[in-house]
Design a protein around this motif. Structure first.
Motif, PDB file in Angstrom:
ATOM      1  N   ILE A 131       0.847   4.154  -2.876  1.00  0.00           N
ATOM      2  CA  ILE A 131       0.579   5.553  -2.491  1.00  0.00           C
ATOM      3  C   ILE A 131       1.750   6.453  -2.876  1.00  0.00           C
ATOM      4  CG2 ILE A 131       0.287   7.081  -0.505  1.00  0.00           C
ATOM      5  CD1 ILE A 131      -1.381   4.830   0.784  1.00  0.00           C
ATOM      6  N   THR A 132       2.975   5.973  -2.662  1.00  0.00           N
ATOM      7  CA  THR A 132       4.152   6.753  -3.043  1.00  0.00           C
ATOM      8  C   THR A 132       4.198   6.973  -4.548  1.00  0.00           C
ATOM      9  OG1 THR A 132       5.360   5.837  -1.175  1.00  0.00           O
ATOM     10  CG2 THR A 132       6.663   6.854  -2.914  1.00  0.00           C
TER      11      THR A 132
ATOM     12  N   LYS B  71       0.834  -1.205   0.000  1.00  0.00           N
ATOM     13  CA  LYS B  71       0.000   0.000   0.000  1.00  0.00           C
ATOM     14  C   LYS B  71       0.866   1.252   0.000  1.00  0.00           C
ATOM     15  CE  LYS B  71      -4.074  -1.857   2.295  1.00  0.00           C
ATOM     16  NZ  LYS B  71      -4.903  -1.814   3.515  1.00  0.00           N
ATOM     17  N   MET B  72       1.928   1.230   0.800  1.00  0.00           N
ATOM     18  CA  MET B  72       2.840   2.370   0.838  1.00  0.00           C
ATOM     19  C   MET B  72       3.489   2.593  -0.524  1.00  0.00           C
ATOM     20  SD  MET B  72       2.791   3.962   3.671  1.00  0.00           S
ATOM     21  CE  MET B  72       4.252   4.931   3.478  1.00  0.00           C
TER      22      MET B  72
ATOM     23  N   VAL C  34       1.669   7.017  -6.683  1.00  0.00           N
ATOM     24  CA  VAL C  34       0.612   7.970  -7.064  1.00  0.00           C
ATOM     25  C   VAL C  34       1.024   9.395  -6.697  1.00  0.00           C
ATOM     26  CG1 VAL C  34      -1.767   8.655  -6.572  1.00  0.00           C
ATOM     27  CG2 VAL C  34      -1.238   6.260  -6.977  1.00  0.00           C
ATOM     28  N   ALA C  35       1.611   9.560  -5.516  1.00  0.00           N
ATOM     29  CA  ALA C  35       2.050  10.895  -5.092  1.00  0.00           C
ATOM     30  C   ALA C  35       3.135  11.437  -6.021  1.00  0.00           C
ATOM     31  CB  ALA C  35       2.554  10.842  -3.654  1.00  0.00           C
TER      32      ALA C  35
END
Length: 55
Positions: A9-10, A5-6, A12-13
């Protein structure tokens, strides 16, 4: 939070920030292209980790 998940998310950011800076600057540079590619690679790695955990 789970590792995959991290990673997603990274990724996408990174893509959002690169697109935002490119929009503000008015053009896309080679460095922003590299950041977008790294974000996509990070998302792919996160998805692969999720599939690996599911097995």
């Amino acid at each position: 939070m789970e590792q995959w998940k991290m990673s997603v998310i990274t990724g996408v950011a990174l893509i959002i920030l690169a697109l935002l800076f490119s929009f503000v600057k008015g053009s896309i540079s080679i460095w922003m292209g590299i950041v977008i590619v790294l974000g996509v690679i990070d998302i792919i790695i996160g998805i692969l980790r999720k599939k690996k955990e599911g097995i």
